[in-house]
Scaffold this active site. Structure first.
Site, mmCIF file in Angstrom:
data_model
loop_
_atom_site.group_PDB
_atom_site.id
_atom_site.type_symbol
_atom_site.label_atom_id
_atom_site.label_comp_id
_atom_site.label_asym_id
_atom_site.label_seq_id
_atom_site.Cartn_x
_atom_site.Cartn_y
_atom_site.Cartn_z
ATOM 1 N N ARG A 81 76.666 36.696 -36.238
ATOM 2 C CA ARG A 81 76.474 37.661 -37.330
ATOM 3 C C ARG A 81 76.284 36.977 -38.690
ATOM 4 O O ARG A 81 77.005 36.074 -39.058
ATOM 5 C CB ARG A 81 77.687 38.593 -37.401
ATOM 6 C CG ARG A 81 77.609 39.582 -38.552
ATOM 7 C CD ARG A 81 78.477 40.754 -38.331
ATOM 8 N NE ARG A 81 79.898 40.439 -38.292
ATOM 9 C CZ ARG A 81 80.826 41.358 -38.074
ATOM 10 N NH1 ARG A 81 80.489 42.619 -37.854
ATOM 11 N NH2 ARG A 81 82.100 41.016 -38.052
ATOM 12 N N ARG A 140 91.203 38.801 -33.734
ATOM 13 C CA ARG A 140 90.729 40.158 -34.061
ATOM 14 C C ARG A 140 90.524 40.978 -32.789
ATOM 15 O O ARG A 140 90.833 42.169 -32.746
ATOM 16 C CB ARG A 140 89.420 40.073 -34.861
ATOM 17 C CG ARG A 140 89.670 39.568 -36.284
ATOM 18 C CD ARG A 140 88.399 39.134 -36.956
ATOM 19 N NE ARG A 140 87.453 40.198 -37.113
ATOM 20 C CZ ARG A 140 86.126 40.023 -37.168
ATOM 21 N NH1 ARG A 140 85.614 38.816 -37.065
ATOM 22 N NH2 ARG A 140 85.334 41.044 -37.335
ATOM 23 N N LYS A 178 79.467 48.908 -35.446
ATOM 24 C CA LYS A 178 79.881 50.065 -36.252
ATOM 25 C C LYS A 178 79.200 50.055 -37.621
ATOM 26 O O LYS A 178 78.698 51.062 -38.081
ATOM 27 C CB LYS A 178 81.410 50.090 -36.452
ATOM 28 C CG LYS A 178 82.211 50.214 -35.176
ATOM 29 C CD LYS A 178 83.691 50.423 -35.461
ATOM 30 C CE LYS A 178 84.352 49.261 -36.173
ATOM 31 N NZ LYS A 178 84.396 48.006 -35.387
ATOM 32 N N ARG A 180 92.479 52.524 -37.251
ATOM 33 C CA ARG A 180 92.525 51.381 -36.351
ATOM 34 C C ARG A 180 93.846 51.318 -35.597
ATOM 35 O O ARG A 180 94.047 50.421 -34.785
ATOM 36 C CB ARG A 180 92.382 50.111 -37.175
ATOM 37 C CG ARG A 180 91.261 49.222 -36.654
ATOM 38 C CD ARG A 180 90.894 48.326 -37.742
ATOM 39 N NE ARG A 180 90.200 47.149 -37.429
ATOM 40 C CZ ARG A 180 89.073 46.822 -38.055
ATOM 41 N NH1 ARG A 180 88.504 47.655 -38.905
ATOM 42 N NH2 ARG A 180 88.525 45.667 -37.827
ATOM 43 N N ARG A 191 80.659 35.807 -42.393
ATOM 44 C CA ARG A 191 81.986 36.263 -42.810
ATOM 45 C C ARG A 191 83.034 35.218 -42.467
ATOM 46 O O ARG A 191 82.965 34.573 -41.426
ATOM 47 C CB ARG A 191 82.317 37.573 -42.092
ATOM 48 C CG ARG A 191 81.926 38.771 -42.899
ATOM 49 C CD ARG A 191 82.089 40.032 -42.118
ATOM 50 N NE ARG A 191 83.400 40.189 -41.493
ATOM 51 C CZ ARG A 191 83.815 41.322 -40.941
ATOM 52 N NH1 ARG A 191 83.025 42.377 -40.960
ATOM 53 N NH2 ARG A 191 85.002 41.410 -40.398
HETATM 54 P P1 AMP Z 1 86.163 44.851 -40.337
HETATM 55 O O1 AMP Z 1 85.154 44.514 -41.382
HETATM 56 O O2 AMP Z 1 86.229 46.318 -40.043
HETATM 57 O O3 AMP Z 1 86.040 44.014 -39.096
HETATM 58 O O4 AMP Z 1 87.601 44.488 -40.977
HETATM 59 C C1 AMP Z 1 87.929 43.176 -41.396
HETATM 60 C C2 AMP Z 1 89.419 43.019 -41.489
HETATM 61 O O5 AMP Z 1 89.953 43.939 -42.456
HETATM 62 C C3 AMP Z 1 90.185 43.337 -40.210
HETATM 63 O O6 AMP Z 1 90.227 42.228 -39.320
HETATM 64 C C4 AMP Z 1 91.558 43.702 -40.766
HETATM 65 O O7 AMP Z 1 92.271 42.556 -41.156
HETATM 66 C C5 AMP Z 1 91.203 44.456 -42.042
HETATM 67 N N1 AMP Z 1 91.035 45.919 -41.786
HETATM 68 C C6 AMP Z 1 89.890 46.648 -41.873
HETATM 69 N N2 AMP Z 1 90.108 47.940 -41.591
HETATM 70 C C7 AMP Z 1 91.435 48.034 -41.312
HETATM 71 C C8 AMP Z 1 92.286 49.106 -40.919
HETATM 72 N N3 AMP Z 1 91.820 50.345 -40.752
HETATM 73 N N4 AMP Z 1 93.603 48.832 -40.722
HETATM 74 C C9 AMP Z 1 94.099 47.587 -40.887
HETATM 75 N N5 AMP Z 1 93.351 46.530 -41.238
HETATM 76 C C10 AMP Z 1 92.032 46.738 -41.452
#
Ligand code: AMP
Length: 243
Positions: free
Chosen positions: A152, A196, A29, A104, A185
């Site tokens: 990554r 996740r 994404k 999400r 990360r």
């Molecule tokens: P990402 O970089 O999109 O994988 O997000 C990293 C982490 O941020 C996720 O594992 C969640 O803990 C939190 N997070 C990101 N976007 C959301 C969302 N829309 N709702 C809830 N938690 C989020």
């Protein structure tokens, strides 16, 4: 691409409207959002990036989100929706925006629907958003997701994303663009990745049905080269028949 009286409209000048990217962690994404944002001249809004920035700066939001993020769970809908509402008020969202990692949960998607039809401050002239969202779901198999997440690396300075297996930098550990030192990360460890992916299956996967029923879902096969996937994504966005 939309045409008007025989003239092709430059994607950077017409309203692109809301673009929503769905997909599991590691589906690509972030990588695709950057290309699409560049093509249409609209901002990429990554809730993960905004949350990580808040954690790094030690803000109130960051303090609340930190432990949940480190465990691979989802931050509460209230906190994330308020954060997105704030971001959408900024003037750079006037012609559209690309949401990467939001919504999400079905509750976030319902909130977004209401927000887009009622709160119009992000669109020019204060008029309601006339362009319905297009939702593009990037589909990638489980084993491929695992390799993408464990491999990554990203550049903290420019945000460029690499993968040690599929898309390594020219010099190991160093960004091709600006020579920055690449980082992994914190939540890209096997234990957190598994949490996740569970959160994704339980809470985010049902979103595809939510948008399919509304006729807004476009699906893209996410296992080709980055360029092939970008081209599929652009077709999906342009073919959504809403611009
Ligand atoms: P990402 O970089 O999109 O994988 O997000 C990293 C982490 O941020 C996720 O594992 C969640 O803990 C939190 N997070 C990101 N976007 C959301 C969302 N829309 N709702 C809830 N938690 C989020």
């Amino acid at each position: 691409m939309a045409t008007q009286a025989g003239t092709v409209t430059d994607p950077k000048t017409r309203n692109a409207g809301p673009v929503i990217l769905l997909g599991a962690p590691g589906a690509g994404k972030g990588t695709q959002a950057k290309f699409i944002a560049e093509r249409y001249g609209i901002p990429q809004i990554s809730t993960g990036d905004i949350l990580r920035d808040n954690v790094a700066r030690g803000t109130e939001l960051g303090k609340k989100a930190k432990a949940v993020m480190e465990g691979g769970g989802l931050v509460s809908d209230d906190l994330v929706c308020a954060m997105v509402a704030d971001r959408l008020k900024q003037a750079d969202c006037n012609r559209g925006f690309i949401l990467d990692g939001f919504p999400r949960t079905v509750a976030q998607a319902e909130w977004l629907d209401k927000h887009l039809s009622s709160n119009v401050s992000f669109f020019e002239n204060g008029k309601p958003c006339q362009i319905p969202p297009v939702v593009v779901s990037i589909k990638v198999g489980y084993n491929q997701l695992l390799q993408r997440l464990t491999g990554r690396r990203s550049c903290p300075a420019c945000g460029r994303i690499y993968n040690v297996y599929f898309q390594p930098p020219r010099v190991e550990g160093i960004c091709d663009v600006d020579g920055g030192k690449l980082v992994t990360r914190k939540d890209d460890t096997e234990e957190v990745i598994s949490e996740r992916l569970k959160a994704y299956e339980r809470q985010t996967l049902p979103l595809a049905d939510f948008y399919r029923k509304k006729g807004q879902l476009q699906e893209v096969h996410g296992e080709g080269s980055v360029e092939e996937i970008t081209s599929e994504m652009l077709k999906a966005i342009e073919n959504a028949d809403r611009l």
